[in-house]
Design a protein around this motif. Sequence first.
Motif, PDB file in Angstrom:
ATOM      1  N   SER B  35      47.804  51.314  77.435  1.00 62.40           N
ATOM      2  CA  SER B  35      47.638  52.733  77.117  1.00 62.40           C
ATOM      3  C   SER B  35      48.126  53.046  75.714  1.00 62.40           C
ATOM      4  CB  SER B  35      48.419  53.591  78.109  1.00 62.40           C
ATOM      5  OG  SER B  35      47.874  53.475  79.384  1.00 62.40           O
ATOM      6  N   VAL B  36      49.048  52.251  75.207  1.00 62.83           N
ATOM      7  CA  VAL B  36      49.573  52.507  73.873  1.00 62.83           C
ATOM      8  C   VAL B  36      48.667  51.908  72.802  1.00 62.83           C
ATOM      9  CG1 VAL B  36      51.522  52.148  72.318  1.00 62.83           C
ATOM     10  CG2 VAL B  36      51.935  52.625  74.718  1.00 62.83           C
ATOM     11  N   VAL B  37      48.183  50.694  73.040  1.00 67.26           N
ATOM     12  CA  VAL B  37      47.401  50.041  71.986  1.00 67.26           C
ATOM     13  C   VAL B  37      45.974  50.564  71.915  1.00 67.26           C
ATOM     14  CG1 VAL B  37      48.768  47.933  72.041  1.00 67.26           C
ATOM     15  CG2 VAL B  37      46.702  48.072  73.425  1.00 67.26           C
ATOM     16  N   CYS B  38      45.524  51.302  72.933  1.00 65.78           N
ATOM     17  CA  CYS B  38      44.155  51.793  72.930  1.00 65.78           C
ATOM     18  C   CYS B  38      44.001  52.927  71.921  1.00 65.78           C
ATOM     19  CB  CYS B  38      43.747  52.286  74.311  1.00 65.78           C
ATOM     20  SG  CYS B  38      42.079  52.960  74.313  1.00 65.78           S
ATOM     21  N   ASN B  39      43.125  52.728  70.960  1.00 64.60           N
ATOM     22  CA  ASN B  39      42.924  53.759  69.941  1.00 64.60           C
ATOM     23  C   ASN B  39      41.969  54.857  70.402  1.00 64.60           C
ATOM     24  OD1 ASN B  39      44.632  52.557  68.068  1.00 64.60           O
ATOM     25  ND2 ASN B  39      43.036  51.223  67.314  1.00 64.60           N
ATOM     26  N   SER B  41      42.247  56.224  73.387  1.00 62.47           N
ATOM     27  CA  SER B  41      42.913  56.925  74.467  1.00 62.47           C
ATOM     28  C   SER B  41      43.709  58.116  73.941  1.00 62.47           C
ATOM     29  CB  SER B  41      43.851  55.916  75.146  1.00 62.47           C
ATOM     30  OG  SER B  41      44.425  56.471  76.268  1.00 62.47           O
ATOM     31  N   PRO B  42      43.605  59.272  74.599  1.00 65.14           N
ATOM     32  CA  PRO B  42      44.375  60.436  74.139  1.00 65.14           C
ATOM     33  C   PRO B  42      45.849  60.325  74.548  1.00 65.14           C
ATOM     34  CG  PRO B  42      43.116  61.014  76.088  1.00 65.14           C
ATOM     35  CD  PRO B  42      42.783  59.582  75.782  1.00 65.14           C
ATOM     36  N   ASP B  43      46.695  61.151  73.972  1.00 64.62           N
ATOM     37  CA  ASP B  43      48.125  61.099  74.295  1.00 64.62           C
ATOM     38  C   ASP B  43      48.423  61.628  75.694  1.00 64.62           C
ATOM     39  OD1 ASP B  43      48.673  59.986  71.923  1.00 64.62           O
ATOM     40  OD2 ASP B  43      49.452  61.787  70.956  1.00 64.62           O
ATOM     41  N   ALA B  44      47.650  62.619  76.108  1.00 62.17           N
ATOM     42  CA  ALA B  44      47.874  63.165  77.439  1.00 62.17           C
ATOM     43  C   ALA B  44      47.146  62.299  78.458  1.00 62.17           C
ATOM     44  CB  ALA B  44      47.358  64.601  77.510  1.00 62.17           C
ATOM     45  N   ARG B  45      47.872  61.859  79.440  1.00 65.99           N
ATOM     46  CA  ARG B  45      47.307  61.000  80.476  1.00 65.99           C
ATOM     47  C   ARG B  45      46.422  59.899  79.883  1.00 65.99           C
ATOM     48  NH1 ARG B  45      43.897  64.036  82.786  1.00 65.99           N
ATOM     49  NH2 ARG B  45      44.311  65.823  81.456  1.00 65.99           N
ATOM     50  N   PRO B  46      47.010  59.039  79.093  1.00 69.67           N
ATOM     51  CA  PRO B  46      46.196  58.010  78.442  1.00 69.67           C
ATOM     52  C   PRO B  46      45.659  56.999  79.458  1.00 69.67           C
ATOM     53  CG  PRO B  46      48.520  57.571  78.099  1.00 69.67           C
ATOM     54  CD  PRO B  46      48.443  58.897  78.783  1.00 69.67           C
TER      55      PRO B  46
END
Lengths: 441, 385
Positions: B35-39, B41-46
């Motif tokens: 969820s962190v490395v995905c560019n 993905s949004p910050d809310a509920r990634p």
Amino acid sequence: MRILVVGGGISGITAAVEVAEVGHEVTLIEKNPYLGGMVARMNRYFPKLCPPSCGLEINFKRIQRNKRIRVYTLAEVERISGRAGDLEQIRKPSQNPPLAEKIEDKGGFPDRPLDVTIRLNPRHVNEKCTACGQCAEACSLEIPNELNYGMDKIKAAYLPHEMAFPMRYVLDPRILGTDDAHRCAQACAYQAIDLSMQPKRLEIQVDSIVWATGWQPYDATRLDNLGFGRYPNVITNVMMERLAAPNGPTGGRIARPSDGKAALSVAFVQCAGSRDTNHLPYCSAVCCLASLKQTTYLREQNPDSRVRIFYIDVRAPGRLEEFYAKVKNDEKVKLTKGKVARITEDPATRDPVVEAEDIVSGERVRVRVDLAVLATGMAPTPLKSQMPMEVRCDENGFIASDLSETGIYPVGCVRRPSDVASSVREATAAALKAIQSGARK
Amino acid sequence: MAEAYLVEPDLKFVQQLMDLGGGSLKKCYQCATCSVVCNSSPDARPFPRKEMIWAQWGLKDRLVKDPDVWLCHQCNDCSVRCPRGARPGDVLAAVRNYSFLHYAFPSFMGKAVSEVRYLPLLFALPILLLLALLSLTGNPAALGGAIVFEELIPHAYLDAGFITLGLLSLGSIAVGARRFWKDLLENSASHAAGCLGDGEKEAPRTDPGSEGFSRHLLSALSEILRHSKFKDCEANPIRYYAHLAIFYGFMGLFLTTTLVFLGIVLGGIRPPLAPFSAVKVLGNLSALAVFGGLTVVIYQRITQKEQIGRSSYYDWFFIGSLYAITITGILTEGARMARMAMMAYPLYAIHLIFVFVLLACLPYSKFAHLFYRSVAMVYAKYSGR
């Protein structure tokens, strides 16, 4: 009976002392110029959170009192062999046998002693040294201080640390041939400096060997998404121990490497390179408690400090659970479930910004801190080719072979990542096994 | 905890996902590196960490109604960084494959495209149709002189057949996409907070109406046309160019076909067109773009499984049939120009068969990602994701 202990960390020291106090001859060798290994570089260590001087000094005293222990620092095993080929015969195992299968016992323990060649690297300081420090005064050449992971510099004529055993200065090889070397020699009032010292070889025969070469911190520069090596305020947990240690580069003040400012907000990044198939696939066993312990350093040093620990699972086995609960109850400490997978840096302030998903709330968080500490794991020290027989390592590089038939007993972190308490217990057991193995001859 | 939530795992669904390309899903230990490395993905509920636990727990409903599954552009940054080899990128691809099946209308067609054993059936129909046509329109053996495909099968028959088929497929994908859209809206209202990573309840969304829909559709379309999401990928930057070439090449071919069709119907043109007419050049360049892009994609899928992701039957079916159409198309034209009638006519027939299969399977194969992903992107715009 004579037993060789390779590695002068807490495991090796323990094994050596135990063997000697039973009444056998011990040779303890250590590749660094001082004993104590990784424990000597801690600020405090489990289970009782003592400073390392506590446990180590008792052991050094036991070594000094015991005429049966011979200690060589700056010493490495070059070669081990058995006589008349019996070692080789017993111990050349079949081609890649599966891990579970024991090496076939072709006639039991070697009935002859093991021949060991030890290389003694020159210290250029002899036993006349009184640790007065005149040589360091005279020396102008500075080298990175490896004891502190290069965070500061020391003179090329140095005492490894103030409770080093043996309490004797060392000349770094880089000083040789410079004017500094001669200045040091002249400054010494005791003729303790010998610039002509050459490497020596020592041939000894022993009945068995305790192999305690320990561990090394995982190379954090390989964690390319966490910025170690690029951002000065991203450090590793072993560096944190040095920062907090009174004899460390900052005198125990936990400060940012970039500007020396006190670190008031700190993020701990658990499993940095551990439990990761791209790095160390196993759990290093000690990093959770290490970070919890380091949290207490910060909290004791500054009541305003805030700590945030990012974890996958907190592994605090047995009684250590209480310690975990105590740290967790501190309102300035926040534990967040979610691994830090990216660290960036604010170029203006050099503050690291750690990024993780807080799994419980399901939000991605970016936290700016003064200092980020990577809880890097324990990697096994690479086994060099000193072993006369094939030694099988598990897929992670830890010794997996049962070497009891060979009279060699691996112990401590060279077998698996472990804490001091279990290494010490294992070392005592290995001492007994080594004695038994010799007694059977 | 906000409220009790009874997890009812659908174990059959878990197995299905594993069979559809998500075989590694059980390795996930919820560290959230992905969820962190995905560019994308949004910050809310990634994503995709929460999708991974839903997959492990067999929460089918959540996954098929989850827009995030489609916001993923399968760049596999997550799979490369995953410390467990759980390959979240592959698992999300498997969920998308499952969605093709789940939203398929009629459902037996979804089934037919989902497994390799039905492949002969899919080809049997166009082969039979072609044979029937040939027996109606005359004797291929009598063909001689210049190669004119009209003489094998009159364009009127083909146009009628393919337009009918195309309309059927469009109707079918419209049904699937509409169901998906309704699910997205309904789902936004029913998320429970808690350890599943849904976070705070999202405000329920009502249908934005056709005007609102069009506004967000335009915004999503501009993103699709610019391929901007593909640029976020770190693990495989070449794919941006490859997918761009395939996408625009395909659009070019579609435009060429439409123009030629209009030319025949309205302008009385009689193919083949002159080699350097504008339409012909457009068609040829487009074919080369698709061919080049697909070649890169196939090469990468075979040689770089770790970076690209493991390829499922859905991937190969779509890529394979598109590749076959492109190659047979290019070869047919080549054979015609080289006046090799013995090659040109059979290649043309094979080309038509592949076109039929791709078009007929559009709503149930990976081809449909064009539609489902667009719907999800519209929803994402609408819901502020």
